[in-house]
Write an enzyme that holds these catalytic residues in place. Structure first.
Site, PDB file in Angstrom:
ATOM      1  CE  LYS A  90      12.676  -7.502  54.098  1.00 40.92           C
ATOM      2  NZ  LYS A  90      14.247  -7.134  54.335  1.00 40.92           N
ATOM      3  CD  GLU A 127      23.235  -1.398  56.464  1.00 33.50           C
ATOM      4  OE1 GLU A 127      22.130  -1.408  56.334  1.00 33.50           O
ATOM      5  OE2 GLU A 127      24.162  -2.440  57.074  1.00 33.50           O
ATOM      6  CE1 TYR A 140      14.942 -10.420  53.241  1.00 32.33           C
ATOM      7  CE2 TYR A 140      13.430 -11.234  54.993  1.00 32.33           C
ATOM      8  CZ  TYR A 140      14.534 -10.636  54.740  1.00 32.33           C
ATOM      9  OH  TYR A 140      15.502 -10.188  55.737  1.00 32.33           O
TER      10      TYR A 140
HETATM   11  C1  HMN Z   1      13.547  -8.501  58.473  1.00 32.93           C
HETATM   12  O1  HMN Z   1      13.368  -9.420  57.844  1.00 32.93           O
HETATM   13  O2  HMN Z   1      13.185  -8.388  59.358  1.00 32.93           O
HETATM   14  C2  HMN Z   1      14.214  -7.097  57.932  1.00 32.93           C
HETATM   15  O3  HMN Z   1      13.508  -6.757  56.768  1.00 32.93           O
HETATM   16  C3  HMN Z   1      15.380  -7.428  57.602  1.00 32.93           C
HETATM   17  C4  HMN Z   1      16.378  -6.017  57.173  1.00 32.93           C
HETATM   18  O4  HMN Z   1      16.537  -5.904  55.931  1.00 32.93           O
HETATM   19  C5  HMN Z   1      17.489  -5.736  57.992  1.00 32.93           C
HETATM   20  N1  HMN Z   1      18.457  -7.084  57.603  1.00 32.93           N
HETATM   21  C6  HMN Z   1      19.032  -7.781  58.327  1.00 32.93           C
HETATM   22  O5  HMN Z   1      18.681  -7.793  59.696  1.00 32.93           O
HETATM   23  C7  HMN Z   1      19.923  -8.915  58.061  1.00 32.93           C
HETATM   24  C8  HMN Z   1      18.192  -4.607  57.833  1.00 32.93           C
HETATM   25  O6  HMN Z   1      17.476  -3.466  58.339  1.00 32.93           O
HETATM   26  C9  HMN Z   1      19.300  -4.490  58.537  1.00 32.93           C
HETATM   27  O7  HMN Z   1      19.240  -4.825  59.747  1.00 32.93           O
HETATM   28  C10 HMN Z   1      19.972  -3.305  58.560  1.00 32.93           C
HETATM   29  O8  HMN Z   1      20.327  -2.819  57.464  1.00 32.93           O
HETATM   30  C11 HMN Z   1      21.417  -3.180  59.416  1.00 32.93           C
HETATM   31  O9  HMN Z   1      22.402  -3.755  58.729  1.00 32.93           O
END
Ligand code: HMN
Length: 291
Positions: free
Chosen positions: A162, A189, A134
């Site tokens: 990831k 996004e 990740y």
């Molecule tokens: C996790 O570790 O729970 C997720 O995979 C994280 C995920 O990549 C999210 N990143 C963060 O929260 C920083 C995204 O889904 C993010 O919430 C989304 O792109 C909105 O910015």
């Protein structure tokens, strides 16, 4: 096993006293299992993992695996800044019906690259399951070069990455240079752009409330319909902008509560409480069927 596909990054519902709400957790898992997504990414940032104790993180992995349907691919996030804690989580996940584990690069303390590689090898050994590295430079503070990502992908047992980064050039390089590995887009996004750059799927928090739209974005890209993908990504980003304004995790919980999927919207302190202004923005999007 091929891990490509779309995965919801799960949330951990809490009671007002910050204990885990088991009913809400099971209800949300069931909701996600019926969404058409390929699997669940459990216990990551979205799950407030770093605000939970190791025991709570193990419990969340257990509760989710119990509530999930057999057709879902389950990935357990076991990352921590301590290899020892990651190993404890990895051992626990290794004994549960998770198909793979994942771990964010350790943050806070500077770690040399050789130590980072050893960290991943040790955690993989503890789980006995395939690893999804990740990479999240913005929060983890570790800015891996393309060559370093390639090296991590070549560690025994690492099957996927990831990539939570807006660096689409790096996404293209890593997917081109590692055609046999799965690479997930991590920022919702830019799902459409990430897939165009070569990603084989996505993992995201907002999939909890817009799964079908993310599935449609992927389908549009895979059928060469760029115009449709752009239109859908724009719809998605109106919602994501509102969630980012509210605080992504509290905002998602607020929407899920309004939709009756969970009954408690609380987060672990010090995460934000959604303000009335942001509630109004999210309510308008719910009313307009954007989510
Ligand atoms: C996790 O570790 O729970 C997720 O995979 C994280 C995920 O990549 C999210 N990143 C963060 O929260 C920083 C995204 O889904 C993010 O919430 C989304 O792109 C909105 O910015």
């Amino acid at each position: 096993m091929n891990f490509s596909g779309l995965y919801a990054a799960t949330l951990t519902p809490f009671n007002l006293d910050e204990t885990i709400n088991h009913d809400d957790l099971a209800s949300l898992v069931k909701f996600n299992c019926e969404s058409g997504l390929d699997g669940l990414y459990v216990g990551g940032s979205t799950a407030e993992a770093f605000l939970c104790s190791t025991e709570e993180r193990i419990q969340t992995l257990e509760l989710t695996a119990e509530a999930a349907t057999a057709d879902m691919t389950l990935i357990a996030h076991v990352g921590d800044i301590s290899t020892k804690k990651s190993e404890i989580l990895a051992r626990a996940a290794g004994a549960m019906p998770y198909q793979a584990i994942s771990a964010v690069t350790p943050f806070y303390y500077p770690v040399a690259f050789n130590e980072l590689k050893k960290h991943y090898s040790d955690v993989i050994q503890a789980a006995g399951k395939p690893m999804i590295v990740y990479n999240f430079p913005a929060f983890a503070g570790m800015n891996l070069s393309g060559e370093q990502i390639n090296e991590l992908l070549n560690i025994d047992g690492v099957v996927a990455l990831k990539q939570t980064s807006a660096n689409l050039y790096q996404m293209e390089q890593v997917t081109r240079q590692n055609p046999e590995k799965t690479v997930f887009n991590g920022f919702d996004e830019i799902l459409a752009s990430g897939l165009v750059a070569g990603a084989n799927g996505g993992i995201g928090s907002t999939y909890n409330i817009q799964a079908q739209r993310m599935i449609d974005i992927q389908a549009a890209i895979f059928t060469n319909n760029a115009q449709q993908a752009t239109a859908l990504q724009r719809e998605a980003n109106v919602l994501i902008d509102a969630l980012v304004g509210a605080g992504v995790i509290p905002g998602l919980k607020y929407v899920l509560k309004q939709k009756g999927i969970i009954q408690n919207e609380h987060c672990r302190r010090p995460l934000n409480v959604v303000t009335d202004e942001h509630k109004a923005t999210l309510n308008a999007l719910i009313e307009a069927n954007v989510c």
